[in-house]
Design an enzyme around this catalytic site. Structure first.
Site, PDB file in Angstrom:
ATOM      1  N   SER A 126       0.814  -1.399   0.122  1.00 10.98           N
ATOM      2  CA  SER A 126      -0.439  -0.228   0.293  1.00 10.98           C
ATOM      3  C   SER A 126       1.044   1.692  -0.241  1.00 10.98           C
ATOM      4  O   SER A 126       2.079   1.411   1.119  1.00 10.98           O
ATOM      5  CB  SER A 126      -0.739  -0.057   1.426  1.00 10.98           C
ATOM      6  N   TYR A 151      -1.541  -0.569  10.796  1.00  8.38           N
ATOM      7  CA  TYR A 151      -2.324  -1.100   9.512  1.00  8.38           C
ATOM      8  C   TYR A 151      -0.718  -1.192   8.862  1.00  8.38           C
ATOM      9  O   TYR A 151      -0.477  -2.314   8.315  1.00  8.38           O
ATOM     10  CB  TYR A 151      -3.350  -0.918   9.715  1.00  8.38           C
ATOM     11  N   LYS A 155       2.138  -3.868   6.692  1.00 10.56           N
ATOM     12  CA  LYS A 155       2.907  -3.654   5.158  1.00 10.56           C
ATOM     13  C   LYS A 155       4.655  -2.839   4.894  1.00 10.56           C
ATOM     14  O   LYS A 155       4.982  -3.878   4.563  1.00 10.56           O
ATOM     15  CB  LYS A 155       2.285  -2.242   4.829  1.00 10.56           C
TER      16      LYS A 155
HETATM   17  C1  UD1 Z   1      -6.541   4.548   4.287  1.00  8.73           C
HETATM   18  C2  UD1 Z   1      -4.707   3.554   3.761  1.00  8.73           C
HETATM   19  C3  UD1 Z   1      -4.243   2.985   3.206  1.00  8.73           C
HETATM   20  C4  UD1 Z   1      -5.117   1.334   3.273  1.00  8.73           C
HETATM   21  C5  UD1 Z   1      -6.787   2.170   3.580  1.00  8.73           C
HETATM   22  C6  UD1 Z   1      -7.921   0.319   2.913  1.00  8.73           C
HETATM   23  C7  UD1 Z   1      -3.369   5.754   4.456  1.00  8.73           C
HETATM   24  C8  UD1 Z   1      -3.013   6.327   4.580  1.00  8.73           C
HETATM   25  N1  UD1 Z   1      -3.908   4.994   3.525  1.00  8.73           N
HETATM   26  O1  UD1 Z   1      -6.731   4.890   2.713  1.00  8.73           O
HETATM   27  O2  UD1 Z   1      -3.614   2.266   2.514  1.00  8.73           O
HETATM   28  O3  UD1 Z   1      -5.255   0.663   1.721  1.00  8.73           O
HETATM   29  O4  UD1 Z   1      -7.252   2.642   4.308  1.00  8.73           O
HETATM   30  O5  UD1 Z   1      -8.873   1.450   4.553  1.00  8.73           O
HETATM   31  O6  UD1 Z   1      -3.042   5.135   5.738  1.00  8.73           O
HETATM   32  N2  UD1 Z   1     -12.984  10.851   4.044  1.00  8.73           N
HETATM   33  C9  UD1 Z   1     -14.113  11.785   3.835  1.00  8.73           C
HETATM   34  N3  UD1 Z   1     -15.239  10.905   4.754  1.00  8.73           N
HETATM   35  C10 UD1 Z   1     -15.641   9.301   4.578  1.00  8.73           C
HETATM   36  C11 UD1 Z   1     -14.476   8.661   4.320  1.00  8.73           C
HETATM   37  C12 UD1 Z   1     -13.111   8.737   4.101  1.00  8.73           C
HETATM   38  O7  UD1 Z   1     -14.011  12.348   3.927  1.00  8.73           O
HETATM   39  O8  UD1 Z   1     -16.476   8.918   5.547  1.00  8.73           O
HETATM   40  C13 UD1 Z   1     -11.989  10.714   3.168  1.00  8.73           C
HETATM   41  C14 UD1 Z   1     -10.345  10.816   4.341  1.00  8.73           C
HETATM   42  O9  UD1 Z   1     -10.558  11.748   4.641  1.00  8.73           O
HETATM   43  C15 UD1 Z   1      -9.327  10.897   3.013  1.00  8.73           C
HETATM   44  C16 UD1 Z   1     -10.156   9.708   1.964  1.00  8.73           C
HETATM   45  O10 UD1 Z   1     -11.690   9.950   1.955  1.00  8.73           O
HETATM   46  O11 UD1 Z   1      -9.143  11.830   2.322  1.00  8.73           O
HETATM   47  C17 UD1 Z   1     -10.182   8.652   1.278  1.00  8.73           C
HETATM   48  O12 UD1 Z   1     -10.032   7.674   2.403  1.00  8.73           O
HETATM   49  P1  UD1 Z   1     -10.423   6.352   2.968  1.00  8.73           P
HETATM   50  O13 UD1 Z   1     -11.026   6.242   1.638  1.00  8.73           O
HETATM   51  O14 UD1 Z   1     -10.720   5.530   4.025  1.00  8.73           O
HETATM   52  O15 UD1 Z   1      -8.789   6.216   2.507  1.00  8.73           O
HETATM   53  P2  UD1 Z   1      -7.134   6.580   2.816  1.00  8.73           P
HETATM   54  O16 UD1 Z   1      -7.596   7.043   4.517  1.00  8.73           O
HETATM   55  O17 UD1 Z   1      -6.721   7.122   1.858  1.00  8.73           O
END
Ligand code: UD1
Length: 337
Positions: A126, A151, A155
């Protein structure tokens, strides 16, 4: 046909990879105890493959059960190891569970691969290994021990274990695929992501909010130092990502051991959370109720991939767009109801 063991093959990325492996002439063998996936994934796979997939419902971290699977399957070309726990927040609350499952299952597989002379592994890593990168886009030479969660550190540790094992086993080949943010679903609508309970990840949440299953999406922070204040990620269509695994297997097959190489799998483009919401609304013609909330602990501000190495060395690049992925995600959500 070359048999490929696919741990976590009933999961989101695993199931899409099973389809691409079969299309490329490999014989995928799923090992999945369905602890974080559902029967529905196997039914969808059967419809796509035109036959029931080969499935062993066992925990790939259970050495004895896994030994029996490999004995039953006979000659195996390689292993694609998807099965792992992946919820960042849960890993903070239960670090031991994460270290035990994620590192333990890889250790079991490597041990058995050594005993049985299986020489190729593709490992699900990842972009989390980069943490908050100093330079963007981030390439594979960036510091890769900067995870921000247990987590993420599993990795980092698994990548190191693979490097060490390759150094010790001159017959072994490993490809470490560093996924950015996999989203979307198969365009057929037959397989896709099946989050349990309230989704942690953005796109499943967006889809459920659009479907009226959630009141509204909470955007985790709009005060970041980005164009619109929301976090930036590299969202990659799961079908593009699945195809990269076939490319990696083909590529390894043409190279001598020992080999241990890491590749970024992303599109090379960064999109903000608000851009995802607006694109979803535009391509699907449905509103996504949303509101701005506080930052989420541990979130990285911006991360997107430098994809030159995967293009130049592996010969793979993402073809599908954010709009394609969000259209397919919605198509899947509507079928789920
Ligand atoms: C994270 C991990 C990634 C992992 C993945 C698996 C990190 C940096 N990244 O991805 O390695 O494979 O989780 O679960 O550790 N968001 C909102 N509202 C929500 C959900 C998400 O605003 O309800 C935003 C988050 O703040 C982020 C973006 O959407 O900015 C993506 O979030 P998400 O889909 O959870 O993925 P990552 O956090 O990037």
């Amino acid at each position: 046909m070359k048999k490929v063991i696919v741990t976590g093959g009933a999961g989101f990325i695993g199931s899409h990879t099973v389809v691409e492996l079969a299309a490329a002439g490999y014989a995928p063998v799923i090992v999945d105890d369905l602890r974080n996936s559902e029967e529905r994934a196997l039914t969808g796979l059967a419809a796509l493959l035109g036959r029931a997939p080969v499935v062993h419902r066992v925990d790939c971290g259970d050495e004895q059960a896994m030994r029996e699977v490999l004995e039953a399957e006979g000659e195996v070309h390689g292993v694609i190891h998807f099965a792992a726990d992946k919820a960042v927040g849960e890993s903070v609350a239960h670090p031991t569970k994460y270290y035990r499952n994620n590192i333990g299952s890889l250790a079991v597989l490597l041990e058995l691969m050594r005993q049985r002379g299986i020489r190729s592994m593709v490992f699900s890593s990842s972009c989390t290994v980069y943490g908050e990168p100093k330079e963007l886009p981030v390439d594979e030479t960036a510091p890769d021990r900067n995870a921000a969660s247990p987590y993420g550190f599993t990795k980092v540790a698994c990548e190191q274990l693979l490097r060490d094992e390759v150094s010790a086993s001159p017959m072994l080949k490993a490809v470490l695929l560093r996924y950015f943010n996999p989203i979307g679903a198969h365009p057929s609508g037959l397989i896709g992501e099946l989050p349990r309970g309230v989704p942690n990840n953005l796109v499943p949440y967006v889809s459920q909010a659009a479907a009226g299953l959630r009141d509204r999406l909470i955007i985790h922070g709009a005060d970041y130092d980005t164009a619109d204040g929301t976090c930036v990620r590299d969202y990659i269509h799961v079908v593009d990502l699945a195809k990269a695994h076939v490319t990696a297997l083909d590529w390894m097959g043409q190279r001598p051991a020992p080999l241990c190489e890491a590749f970024n799998l992303g599109t090379g483009r960064g999109n903000s959370v608000l851009e995802v919401v607006r694109t979803f609304e535009a391509v699907n013609g449905v509103p996504v109720p949303h509101a701005i909330g506080p930052r989420r602990a541990g979130d990285v501000e911006s991360v997107f991939a430098d994809t030159r190495r995967s293009a130049e060395v592996l010969g793979w690049r993402a073809r599908l767009t954010l709009a394609d992925a969000l259209r397919d995600a919605w198509n899947w959500q509507r079928r789920l109801g």
